[in-house]
Design an enzyme around this catalytic site. Structure first.
Site, PDB file in Angstrom:
ATOM      1  N   GLY A  71      74.402  80.983  16.540  1.00 33.09           N
ATOM      2  CA  GLY A  71      75.152  80.838  15.294  1.00 33.09           C
ATOM      3  C   GLY A  71      74.394  79.975  14.301  1.00 33.09           C
ATOM      4  N   THR A  72      73.741  78.954  14.802  1.00 37.06           N
ATOM      5  CA  THR A  72      72.957  78.060  13.948  1.00 37.06           C
ATOM      6  C   THR A  72      71.878  78.846  13.205  1.00 37.06           C
ATOM      7  OG1 THR A  72      73.337  76.206  15.451  1.00 37.06           O
ATOM      8  CG2 THR A  72      71.431  76.028  13.971  1.00 37.06           C
ATOM      9  N   ASN A 151      85.444  73.434  13.036  1.00 34.16           N
ATOM     10  CA  ASN A 151      85.263  73.221  14.471  1.00 34.16           C
ATOM     11  C   ASN A 151      85.871  71.920  14.983  1.00 34.16           C
ATOM     12  OD1 ASN A 151      82.868  72.690  12.704  1.00 34.16           O
ATOM     13  ND2 ASN A 151      82.249  71.459  14.465  1.00 34.16           N
ATOM     14  N   SER A 199      78.777  83.731  16.945  1.00 39.06           N
ATOM     15  CA  SER A 199      78.007  83.315  18.114  1.00 39.06           C
ATOM     16  C   SER A 199      78.703  83.764  19.386  1.00 39.06           C
ATOM     17  CB  SER A 199      77.856  81.794  18.096  1.00 39.06           C
ATOM     18  OG  SER A 199      77.176  81.351  19.237  1.00 39.06           O
ATOM     19  N   CYS A 325      78.117  68.229  18.642  1.00 41.08           N
ATOM     20  CA  CYS A 325      76.807  67.913  18.090  1.00 41.08           C
ATOM     21  C   CYS A 325      76.737  66.484  17.604  1.00 41.08           C
ATOM     22  CB  CYS A 325      76.510  68.850  16.927  1.00 41.08           C
ATOM     23  SG  CYS A 325      77.198  70.470  17.170  1.00 41.08           S
TER      24      CYS A 325
HETATM   25  C1  PLP Z   1      79.166  76.228  17.575  1.00 38.71           C
HETATM   26  C2  PLP Z   1      79.136  76.385  16.095  1.00 38.71           C
HETATM   27  C3  PLP Z   1      77.963  76.745  15.421  1.00 38.71           C
HETATM   28  C4  PLP Z   1      76.648  76.881  16.121  1.00 38.71           C
HETATM   29  O1  PLP Z   1      76.587  77.995  16.961  1.00 38.71           O
HETATM   30  P1  PLP Z   1      75.450  78.005  18.103  1.00 38.71           P
HETATM   31  O2  PLP Z   1      75.450  79.387  18.619  1.00 38.71           O
HETATM   32  O3  PLP Z   1      75.873  76.972  19.116  1.00 38.71           O
HETATM   33  O4  PLP Z   1      74.168  77.628  17.444  1.00 38.71           O
HETATM   34  C5  PLP Z   1      78.007  76.934  14.057  1.00 38.71           C
HETATM   35  N1  PLP Z   1      79.160  76.772  13.383  1.00 38.71           N
HETATM   36  C6  PLP Z   1      80.302  76.430  13.985  1.00 38.71           C
HETATM   37  C7  PLP Z   1      81.550  76.308  13.176  1.00 38.71           C
HETATM   38  C8  PLP Z   1      80.337  76.221  15.364  1.00 38.71           C
HETATM   39  O5  PLP Z   1      81.471  75.868  15.950  1.00 38.71           O
END
Ligand code: PLP
Length: 389
Positions: A71-72, A151, A199, A325
């Site tokens: 997701g990042t 989140n 993600s 994080c």
């Molecule tokens: C977990 C998360 C991400 C990052 O996703 P990854 O796959 O862990 O890099 C980005 N945005 C939000 C809102 C998240 O909860």
């Protein structure tokens, strides 16, 4: 000792059915999807199927799904990619103060490259007001990025209204929907967004796989340069097994969406009732109704969230303070700060997130432990019951 996992927003276990779909792609169906002989084509078919499964979960066309490593990466790509593609048109980007660091830190990076970023304020439940967005859009604004579900506090933003404000002014709109996927219905056409990040590991799929939805025809620079994978936009041999797992997880999320929402929100509401009945001086952060079905973000007066976390861990219960994080740093949560939680309450904040494998017994056990942990910490606290709290 009982083990209770209450951190589904940090990550989820991979479902058995998902692992089962993935395994053959490591040992038997290991062909490179770009190869033109049989095993390569088989792997390519697997990717195509997964692309359709993921597309279906968000109401997109398969061609509009681009797999990434997480997701990042999807967040980095969209911000940098739109900035790069549209920099001759303008250098202004709008986001909110409560975004995930994947968005905020990329915005900070872009500021160093000469872009200007406006960080919108939110109200005390974490909502971005469409009027605030309207007022912030300028002639040189090229992109708006507002997350769908926060989140930390679980607030569900009015994405449809926000996207329509951007659209009226001809500005591209992105939403980070990593927390929303599989937790609320998502239809990209209905929402009217141009880009959306997701993600796999937050929906019972594997870690290290994500995707960016790019509405057909939207302008964005390629992210990785190399081979012709992902329509040349994101080069690199695909994480075939991971993508297959994402596809299966998406299919399951689609089938189970209503029962998942009912299961999670039922347990979450019961959990909050039990906390209120058993523990004094607590506060729920975020919105009561427009909220992630599994999220409870609670401030416990007079004590430290880290101490609660450690003592719960000692009793087999996994939770988080702030987001995963930032939980290793002592900096206060930028989200709680933005919604105006006082510094003292902020320090005593814990995020609980329930998921598909959480049971009522898990909640009863947790409330029992939590009650004792909070009472013990408050006994030790020099500020219990003092003015200023
Ligand atoms: C977990 C998360 C991400 C990052 O996703 P990854 O796959 O862990 O890099 C980005 N945005 C939000 C809102 C998240 O909860």
């Amino acid at each position: 000792m009982r083990q209770v996992y209450l951190d589904y927003s940090a990550t989820t276990p991979v479902k058995e059915e998902v692992v089962k779909e993935m395994l053959p792609y490591y040992t038997e169906l290991y062909g490179n999807p770009s190869s033109l002989y049989g095993p390569g084509l088989t792997a390519k078919e697997g990717l195509d199927k997964a692309r359709s499964q993921v597309a279906k979960l968000i109401g997109a066309q398969p061609k509009e799904i681009f797999f990434t490593s997480c997701g990042t990466e999807a967040d980095n790509w969209v911000l940098e990619g739109v900035a790069d593609a549209l920099k001759s048109k303008g250098k202004h980007i709008i986001t909110s103060r409560i975004e995930h660091h994947a968005v905020l830190h990329t915005c900070q990076y872009l500021e160093k490259q000469g872009f200007e970023v406006t960080y919108l304020e939110v109200d005390n439940e974490g909502f971005v007001d469409p009027q605030t967005l309207k007022d912030a859009i300028r002639e040189d604004t090229i992109l708006v990025s507002i997350m769908m579900i926060n989140n930390e506090i679980g607030t569900l933003e009015p994405i449809k209204e926000l996207a329509s404000v951007a659209k009226e002014r001809g500005v591209l709109f992105h939403t980070d929907a990593v927390q929303a996927l599989g937790n609320v219905p998502i239809d990209v056409k209905e929402l009217g967004v141009d880009f959306l990040s997701i993600s796999a590991h937050k929906i019972y799929g594997p870690k290290g796989v994500g995707a960016l939805y790019v509405k057909r025809g939207s302008r964005i620079a390629n992210f990785m340069h190399g081979g012709a994978q992902e329509s040349k936009k994101r080069a690199g041999t695909e994480n075939t097994a991971g993508i297959i797992g994402f596809g299966k997880a998406a299919e399951l999320a689609m089938e189970n969406l209503q029962s998942h929402i009912e299961h999670c929100s039922g347990l979450r509401d019961y959990f909050w009732e039990q906390i209120q009945e058993n523990i004094p001086d607590v506060q729920l952060n975020g919105s009561k109704d427009k909220r992630h079905p599994g999220n409870l973000n609670v401030s416990f007066d007079y004590i430290e969230g880290e101490a609660i976390l450690l003592m719960l861990d000692g009793n087999g219960v996994s939770v988080s303070t702030g987001s995963a994080c930032s939980s290793k740093s002592l900096a206060p949560s930028h989200v709680l700060e933005a919604i105006g939680v006082s510094i003292t309450k902020m320090n005593g904040t814990v995020r609980f997130t329930v998921g598909d494998f959480t049971t009522k017994e898990d909640i009863d056990y947790t409330v029992d432990v939590l009650k004792q942990v909070v009472a013990r910490l408050r006994e030790l606290s020099p500020v219990t019951g003092q003015e200023g709290w």
